[in-house]
Design an enzyme around this catalytic site. Structure first.
Site, PDB file in Angstrom:
ATOM      1  N   TYR A 261      -2.816  -1.048  10.345  1.00 11.47           N
ATOM      2  CA  TYR A 261      -2.902  -1.396   8.926  1.00 11.47           C
ATOM      3  C   TYR A 261      -1.625  -0.991   8.191  1.00 11.47           C
ATOM      4  O   TYR A 261      -1.034  -1.791   7.459  1.00 11.47           O
ATOM      5  CB  TYR A 261      -4.110  -0.718   8.286  1.00 11.47           C
ATOM      6  CG  TYR A 261      -4.197  -0.933   6.788  1.00 11.47           C
ATOM      7  CD1 TYR A 261      -4.699  -2.122   6.269  1.00 11.47           C
ATOM      8  CD2 TYR A 261      -3.756   0.040   5.896  1.00 11.47           C
ATOM      9  CE1 TYR A 261      -4.774  -2.328   4.901  1.00 11.47           C
ATOM     10  CE2 TYR A 261      -3.819  -0.154   4.526  1.00 11.47           C
ATOM     11  CZ  TYR A 261      -4.326  -1.349   4.038  1.00 11.47           C
ATOM     12  OH  TYR A 261      -4.373  -1.554   2.674  1.00 11.47           O
TER      13      TYR A 261
ATOM     14  N   SER B  19       0.859  -1.181   0.000  1.00  4.68           N
ATOM     15  CA  SER B  19       0.000   0.000   0.000  1.00  4.68           C
ATOM     16  C   SER B  19       0.892   1.227   0.000  1.00  4.68           C
ATOM     17  O   SER B  19       2.081   1.144   0.338  1.00  4.68           O
ATOM     18  CB  SER B  19      -0.879  -0.024   1.259  1.00  4.68           C
ATOM     19  OG  SER B  19      -1.459   1.236   1.518  1.00  4.68           O
TER      20      SER B  19
END
Length: 258
Positions: A153, A140
């Site tokens: 996350y 990400s």
């Protein structure tokens, strides 16, 4: 004989788009996701791209400790050689860490990191033995910096990036390649499930999951190490290397607020 790609998180979003691309490229598929009904619908969609490929669905929740072994054992028992492994499955828990359900957070960590690591470990041995194979891991833009309200996350995605870059170097000369795809905010149901549709990060024009999948597939086939999707995301992940860490976290908090 067609090669076979195993893709997790295959029933929607980037995972489904990757399945469609691999099918068009004449790969047989092992599609993995936790919902049987959604997998069947996804399989029908993929077969419209190429009805000559073979598709096997495996419904597994990868936040469980035995799931990776069960997937591997199924493919071994049925003599399914995995030539490409795509670790796409992931989940997000949004909000202040101290207010989040700790079990949900731990499940996210297991799915985003441990299952990815285990699947990679189980399949990479066969790839090395055969002298060829490809692994695509989903990171990400959050892999590149800490981000409040998304702390665990982003930490889990930082693990994915560092793990992937490390084993890529270890595997040089074996015929096995590792690529990390790092998307930014993408127009999928991921944001809705994580309850982050209304944060600043998701304002403006977003890349489609199809665009992200195409970028990732091309990077994998061209043996790229890391690919960040979108010019603004590329600039952001480059700039944060030179900004003081306390400023990075403040910027992150601003982007993640609703």
């Amino acid at each position: 004989m067609n090669k076979t790609a195993l893709i997790t998180g295959a029933s929607s979003g980037i995972g489904l788009e990757l399945c469609k691309i691999f099918a068009r490229s004449n790969y047989n598929l092992v599609m993995v996701s936790q919902n049987t009904e959604r997998l069947e619908k996804a399989k029908a969609i993929v077969l419209k791209e190429n009805n000559k490929v073979k598709i096997i669905n495996i419904a597994k929740n990868l936040s469980g400790p035995l799931s990776a072994d069960e997937i591997f054992n199924y493919t071994e028992k049925n003599l399914i050689q995995i030539d490409v492994l795509v670790n796409n499955a992931g989940v997000q828990v949004y909000g202040d860490f101290h207010q989040a359900d700790i079990d949900e957070t731990l499940n996210m960590m297991y799915l985003n990191m441990l299952s990815l690591t285990k699947l990679t470990g189980l399949y990479v041995k066969g790839m090395v033995k055969r002298g060829e194979g490809k692994i695509l891991n989903l990171g990400s833009t959050g892999s590149f910096q800490p981000c409040p309200l998304n702390s665990v996350y982003c930490a889990s995605k930082a693990f994915v990036l560092h793990f992937s870059e490390g084993i890529r170097e270890e595997l040089k000369g074996t015929g096995v390649t590792v690529t990390t795809l790092c998307p930014g905010a993408t127009n999928t149901n991921f944001a809705k499930r994580a309850n982050i549709e209304n944060i600043k990060l998701f304002r403006g024009k977003l890349l489609s999951p199809g665009d992200v999948a195409e970028i990732g597939y091309k990077a994998l086939m061209n043996n790229k190490s890391v690919v960040v999707t979108g010019m603004s995301n590329k600039v952001m992940t480059w700039i944060v290397r030179f900004i003081p860490r306390n400023v990075v976290t403040k910027l992150g908090m601003n982007m993640m607020k609703k």
